[in-house]
Design an enzyme around this catalytic site. Sequence first.
Site, PDB file in Angstrom:
ATOM      1  N   LYS A  73       2.312   2.191   1.027  1.00 24.94           N
ATOM      2  CA  LYS A  73       2.840   3.467   0.545  1.00 24.94           C
ATOM      3  C   LYS A  73       3.761   4.159   1.544  1.00 24.94           C
ATOM      4  O   LYS A  73       4.618   4.964   1.161  1.00 24.94           O
ATOM      5  CB  LYS A  73       1.688   4.394   0.174  1.00 24.94           C
ATOM      6  CG  LYS A  73       0.925   3.958  -1.078  1.00 24.94           C
ATOM      7  CD  LYS A  73       1.729   4.244  -2.342  1.00 24.94           C
ATOM      8  CE  LYS A  73       0.862   4.107  -3.596  1.00 24.94           C
ATOM      9  NZ  LYS A  73       1.654   4.383  -4.825  1.00 24.94           N
ATOM     10  N   SER A 112      -2.038  -4.996  -0.952  1.00 26.16           N
ATOM     11  CA  SER A 112      -1.290  -3.742  -0.856  1.00 26.16           C
ATOM     12  C   SER A 112      -1.911  -2.707   0.067  1.00 26.16           C
ATOM     13  O   SER A 112      -1.210  -1.809   0.536  1.00 26.16           O
ATOM     14  CB  SER A 112      -1.109  -3.151  -2.251  1.00 26.16           C
ATOM     15  OG  SER A 112      -2.362  -3.010  -2.894  1.00 26.16           O
TER      16      SER A 112
END
Lengths: 329, 329
Positions: free
Chosen positions: B53, B309
């Site tokens: 992110k 991720s």
Amino acid sequence: MFAIDADDVRYAATMLAGVAVRTPLLEYAALNEIAGRRVLVKFEGAQHTGSFKFRGAYNRLARIEGAAKAAGVVAWSSGNHAQGVAAAARLLGMPALIVMPADAPAIKKANTKALGAEIVLYDRLSESREEIAAALAAERGAIQVPPFNDPFIIAGQGTVGLEILQQAEDAKAALGQVLVCCGGGGLTAGVATLVKDVNPSIDVYSVEPSAFDDTARSLRSGQREIVAKGASSICDALLTPTPGELTFPINQALLSGGLAVSDEQVKAAMRFAFETLKLVIEPGGAVALAAVLHGLAPATTLATAVVVSGANVDPALYAAILSEITSAG
Amino acid sequence: MFAIDADDVRYAATMLAGVAVRTPLLEYAALNEIAGRRVLVKFEGAQHTGSFKFRGAYNRLARIEGAAKAAGVVAWSSGNHAQGVAAAARLLGMPALIVMPADAPAIKKANTKALGAEIVLYDRLSESREEIAAALAAERGAIQVPPFNDPFIIAGQGTVGLEILQQAEDAKAALGQVLVCCGGGGLTAGVATLVKDVNPSIDVYSVEPSAFDDTARSLRSGQREIVAKGASSICDALLTPTPGELTFPINQALLSGGLAVSDEQVKAAMRFAFETLKLVIEPGGAVALAAVLHGLAPATTLATAVVVSGANVDPALYAAILSEITSAG
């Protein structure tokens, strides 16, 4: 004069090319901030079998040919060397028999068996692994593969140092020191041999559990010291009672000193690795990181490379160590 | 036609150069053996703040200048986007206010606060995070930074795909497919945009928790489907009720399909990552790995890249998931 020189490490690297994993050298801003310097983490958890031990084992086993190859190898190990030998033997198509302490971590026993090795258990307190291994080797005509006291093993482990230097250069980091987890001293001696040959101004330090600081004390006294009877540590990979005959002269000549960390510092480093590095590290693999995190690494304005030597930790123990964070807050 | 093109991703990569971590692309013989193909693991757990992110957040925030920069940013997030925005804001010297669900993992709340952001909690069931964030942004003259529905965010996340292609080439791996963890679809859309531009023959698949398979169903139906009320999953990072307005058209045009995995498969993948990859992975970060481990990735004779991720998982939850191994065996 010494068991190996830097060219033995370079040759081992050619043997391991395309076989061993070139493990990553990782850098984290959050760790740099805590340490007040650039810290480069060499993560041997990503090596085959979850520790650096595959390197030395493969470098040794790949030299065995003909009838000796068919007879296979015998090794004794608390776990990581066992897995490294088993994996190398499987790749090379050789039988492997491993003598392991009955109280070795279950994950290390299971993984060694899964790699196709035959396992013989012994009682760490009442039996001699060396005698058992020697008898089994004689019986089968197999070659014994010691965990650290062997030139090919030391040279194979030294390839960790070669990769660190190359990867630090790629990362544009000028290295001032390398901290290496130390049991019998094979990894430390191999890394030091290569690193000091390439750049003598880089300081190499061994790091041990404080209850097993035989290398640190030996470096100070100038002779191979022995760990106190009954000493214990959670660092199961580093429970070696005295520096190796072949490794100590190298480490004595090349190291800038020996550091030691407590089991509590090791656990804190494992938790830090979970929380911030996102890496699984076994107790013995965390000692060098623990030294950096707890301000025990000597001052330097340059970068510090930290070897994380392995990551084979039982899930129950790991969960218990993590839970200490939860209960603490 | 689409919110971004591949050059936006390439430009984002220049913005992130020397700022974001070039995370490793790891390969494990043991994983290849299980999957029956080469599997390359892109480990965004090693990214700043423990997830991808940061990439999108920095790429967005770096475009804010002058008075707007002084007023800062507002974001809503269950955790990883919050940390990414907070870290980017700190680096750029901007204030950041994050609206987080009260039941977000404690580690994500704590880390966001530690990065200097101000936190406002809301009740996921009774309040609207969008309304709270909009009101706070209006009040302060701050810019809202959405988690995925923004061209700069999508382009920033796409740099994961650029690195995968470069690193796969370094590893001499011919990629056949890329599996991407999918919540709102920003990472998936960014990666797909870059990958398909460079090599249209590589298949890109989204992977979701089976209870939150809105992207998979939307890809099949051709319209943005919505998750059933009351759906739940341990993948806290992927609890998005419907594909993004900007991300879905991209994913619809570029993806070869959408895969889904159960929470049990996710937990098994997390345990596998602990035991064999030696990587800490959070539930939402493990879905693509879970797809490969459970034979859900479509057949290919080429290599499969799997994006991990993120890795921000509460230690208590992680310990509980690990303990299921212990009790099972």
